[in-house]
Design an enzyme around this catalytic site. Sequence first.
Site, PDB file in Angstrom:
ATOM      1  N   HIS A   1      -7.799  -7.007 -10.444  1.00 31.79           N
ATOM      2  CA  HIS A   1      -7.168  -7.612  -9.230  1.00 31.79           C
ATOM      3  C   HIS A   1      -7.768  -7.404  -7.944  1.00 31.79           C
ATOM      4  CE1 HIS A   1      -4.400  -4.530  -7.626  1.00 31.79           C
ATOM      5  NE2 HIS A   1      -4.452  -4.112  -9.080  1.00 31.79           N
TER       6      HIS A   1
ATOM      7  N   ASP B   1      -7.540   0.976  -7.401  1.00 36.14           N
ATOM      8  CA  ASP B   1      -6.451   0.171  -7.384  1.00 36.14           C
ATOM      9  C   ASP B   1      -6.741  -1.048  -6.543  1.00 36.14           C
ATOM     10  OD1 ASP B   1      -4.187  -1.489  -8.464  1.00 36.14           O
ATOM     11  OD2 ASP B   1      -2.727  -0.060  -7.446  1.00 36.14           O
TER      12      ASP B   1
ATOM     13  N   GLU C   1      -1.676  -9.126  -7.691  1.00 33.25           N
ATOM     14  CA  GLU C   1      -0.958  -8.312  -8.648  1.00 33.25           C
ATOM     15  C   GLU C   1       0.126  -7.570  -7.987  1.00 33.25           C
ATOM     16  OE1 GLU C   1      -0.254  -5.069 -11.218  1.00 33.25           O
ATOM     17  OE2 GLU C   1      -1.079  -4.880  -9.273  1.00 33.25           O
ATOM     18  N   GLU C   2      -0.137  -7.011  -6.978  1.00 36.13           N
ATOM     19  CA  GLU C   2       0.536  -6.250  -6.337  1.00 36.13           C
ATOM     20  C   GLU C   2       2.230  -6.571  -6.308  1.00 36.13           C
ATOM     21  OE1 GLU C   2       0.021  -3.033  -6.701  1.00 36.13           O
ATOM     22  OE2 GLU C   2      -2.103  -2.517  -6.424  1.00 36.13           O
TER      23      GLU C   2
ATOM     24  N   ASP D   1      -7.145  -2.353 -14.755  1.00 40.64           N
ATOM     25  CA  ASP D   1      -6.475  -1.865 -13.824  1.00 40.64           C
ATOM     26  C   ASP D   1      -5.579  -0.303 -13.874  1.00 40.64           C
ATOM     27  OD1 ASP D   1      -5.027  -2.301 -11.477  1.00 40.64           O
ATOM     28  OD2 ASP D   1      -3.459  -3.587 -12.343  1.00 40.64           O
TER      29      ASP D   1
ATOM     30  N   HIS E   1      -1.913   3.516  -4.481  1.00 41.08           N
ATOM     31  CA  HIS E   1      -1.077   3.080  -3.395  1.00 41.08           C
ATOM     32  C   HIS E   1      -1.134   3.839  -2.194  1.00 41.08           C
ATOM     33  CE1 HIS E   1       1.209   0.370  -6.270  1.00 41.08           C
ATOM     34  NE2 HIS E   1       0.046   0.173  -6.519  1.00 41.08           N
TER      35      HIS E   1
END
Lengths: 438, 438
Positions: A260, A272, A306-307, A334, A404
């Site tokens: 993503h 990520d 995606e998030e 991912d 994140h």
Amino acid sequence: MVRTIFDEVLLRGTCYENLRVLCKDVGNRLSGSAGAAKAVVWGQKTLDAATAQAGKGGANVFLQEVMVPRWERGAKESCTLEAKGQKSIMLDVLALGGSIATPANGIKAEIIEIHQFKELDSLGEKNIKGKIVFFNRPFSVTDVSAFSAYGGCVNQRVDGASQAAKYGALAVLARSMTHALDRYPHTGVMIYADSAQKIPAAAVSTLSARLIHDAIQAGKRPVANLKLFCRNFPNVPSHNVIAEIRGSELPNEYIVVGGHLDSWDTGEGAHDDGTGVVQSIEVLRILIASGYKPKRTIRAVLFMNEENGAMGAKEYAAQAAAKGEKHYAAIESDRGGFTPRGFAVQDTGAFLRFVQGFRPVLAPYGFTEITTGFGGVDIGPLGASGTHLLGYLPDSQRYFDHHHAQTDVFEAVNKRELELGAGGMAAMVYLLDQYGAR
Amino acid sequence: MVRTIFDEVLLRGTCYENLRVLCKDVGNRLSGSAGAAKAVVWGQKTLDAATAQAGKGGANVFLQEVMVPRWERGAKESCTLEAKGQKSIMLDVLALGGSIATPANGIKAEIIEIHQFKELDSLGEKNIKGKIVFFNRPFSVTDVSAFSAYGGCVNQRVDGASQAAKYGALAVLARSMTHALDRYPHTGVMIYADSAQKIPAAAVSTLSARLIHDAIQAGKRPVANLKLFCRNFPNVPSHNVIAEIRGSELPNEYIVVGGHLDSWDTGEGAHDDGTGVVQSIEVLRILIASGYKPKRTIRAVLFMNEENGAMGAKEYAAQAAAKGEKHYAAIESDRGGFTPRGFAVQDTGAFLRFVQGFRPVLAPYGFTEITTGFGGVDIGPLGASGTHLLGYLPDSQRYFDHHHAQTDVFEAVNKRELELGAGGMAAMVYLLDQYGAR
């Protein structure tokens, strides 16, 4: 052919340099942001370059429009911790994605600590109303898979606000989703239940979590003052970025490799999912450079969103269904760009055993684990039409040190680990294309 | 029992904190240095603490004296690169361990670049005499194992000086032993052949290697001015540090777990081999805390002087032979503290197959590769008496980013990766003790 694939990526790989540009020149890229728009342009340009060797007509790069949520953090959030007999402390916090703001002067209330949602039910409104609920269930350290530990905790982040709001909480703080004990808060999506009162939600670093816990344990009845300035906007248009090499025998059968393109708005979205994106691009480059003529059409898909919504994933699957494109298999990367372990196959029967048959040719490159497991969020919607789903499995131990958080930067990625992952994905595409049932 | 072992280290492991103290409070610790003496004291104290739970008489910690070389770097080395039409450049250099010094004002001479030793023979004295030879053979990137790539290059560092001296070279520079392209020179041992003229030798960073290469390729005939201030001294006494839990059934049969206590004099010796040391200590702690009563005597050995002489290894094996101690098996951890891959078994027959039989119980913790391979430098001398030799195999991709360089620091070690390695070593000791042939 598998050796040729790995030699190509290890000797002439472009994915590490592509990742550097994505991380350093584009930067983080939350759906709907200027960074995400820049990432779309970068993705198209980078796929053009990666497939240029295919020659005119050999490859095709295009955008697929998709409406995505837009949430903005706004001004830097803050949270102070005040308790009797100690100086006010600044906690390390990050608003959770999707959260509403606090009033401009913040929400100031006593903190109560919760580990399991059922404790909320026992405590009830009389103990929760008017308070800030602090969810502090840590990762299980005895789970060998870090993803399994994450799975055991992430409901605090996603559902905590709505669970606490049921009993009149004013806001929630959630312990960061990480094994590490440090000062970095980890953001991520939170979702308001339709029925719930919306209350602000933020992540706190694990060291801040310890400070709060210690103050509560010491009977100090600490008070937090949380200020969030984030805001939800109406959906905006964005894009999936797609490149394909047409199949020579079964052009309407597809094998997808994807990651993503969006990331959270902190750090650089390196593991990520910058790594999944550049690995997916690299797969096409490797196959072209290795002179492979696929039977099926091979697509690299850089999914948007995606998030916080997976709108790109849903749109891609919807369009595939509408166009009657038969998707034989899809592979997602991912889970970070760390050293390879193998593949998770979202199957427990004949297809799993078929893929396990490739283990002997992949094991020399570190792909020793081919097990049943989750494919990936972005390829998930393709499953409804019978697509075989596979997830690339890198080692998971370091992933949540970065996930994140502001530490998810290019420097946390190792060139060879990244390349070996891309090689394994290309090899899997080749093996599925060559030996997959027609 | 294997699950109990892993739970013990993941829940209550002390190895990460021990490593922090070794790296930050003791620091680097080249044989014969004050740091090494401090490390011996630290090792004894830390083994005492780790085995304290065994109770009085349950464990025994002692030192074993050994004479070791003493080499000192002296003042900071330097090397400038001068070429027509460009400003003088400071290269990133580190004297190689064991090298003699240059004269105080340095050695200034033209540089010639060599990839294979046989090129020295072709060039001969007329092209080499009076020059500085620059060995620039890079790591093979297509070797999946980084140790295999290292093995293909390390003769440049170890033997380069003597090879070049045969033809009258004045000094040598060796490309750093790493995959990484960066500014960190990596030191390591060099050895003068008995017959050879001794000439100074230094490592250059891979980016400095590129500068030299480019200048030569451009026909600039670059000149280096190398200044080394290092010095060899007579051997000095030092120690192996040993702790044991006595066996209940076969007290004169031994299973050893070990790593080496010495390190190079740059960085903190974290992955090389602080991790092996703290993992070996942790194995004893885990077994005691798990309530395991071993049949054989289990020893943790912190070997002195692996880096430049292996005198501790030789002394340990000599004393074991002299005392008639039967060593059933030895496990070394000296390939870094990264995420587990498995074990290398220095055997190709029945013992290898026996150990491979443990794969199903170890694979859930990441130990999927049990292959024939090198055990380790420190346990090597035990092989002569028939001891089964095993090397702990962590993932190798990142190891040479740190090996013998200032980047080998505590922060490069991940707590869970370190602990999983210690757990696997403890499990292997348990399995060998339980199921090993008597």
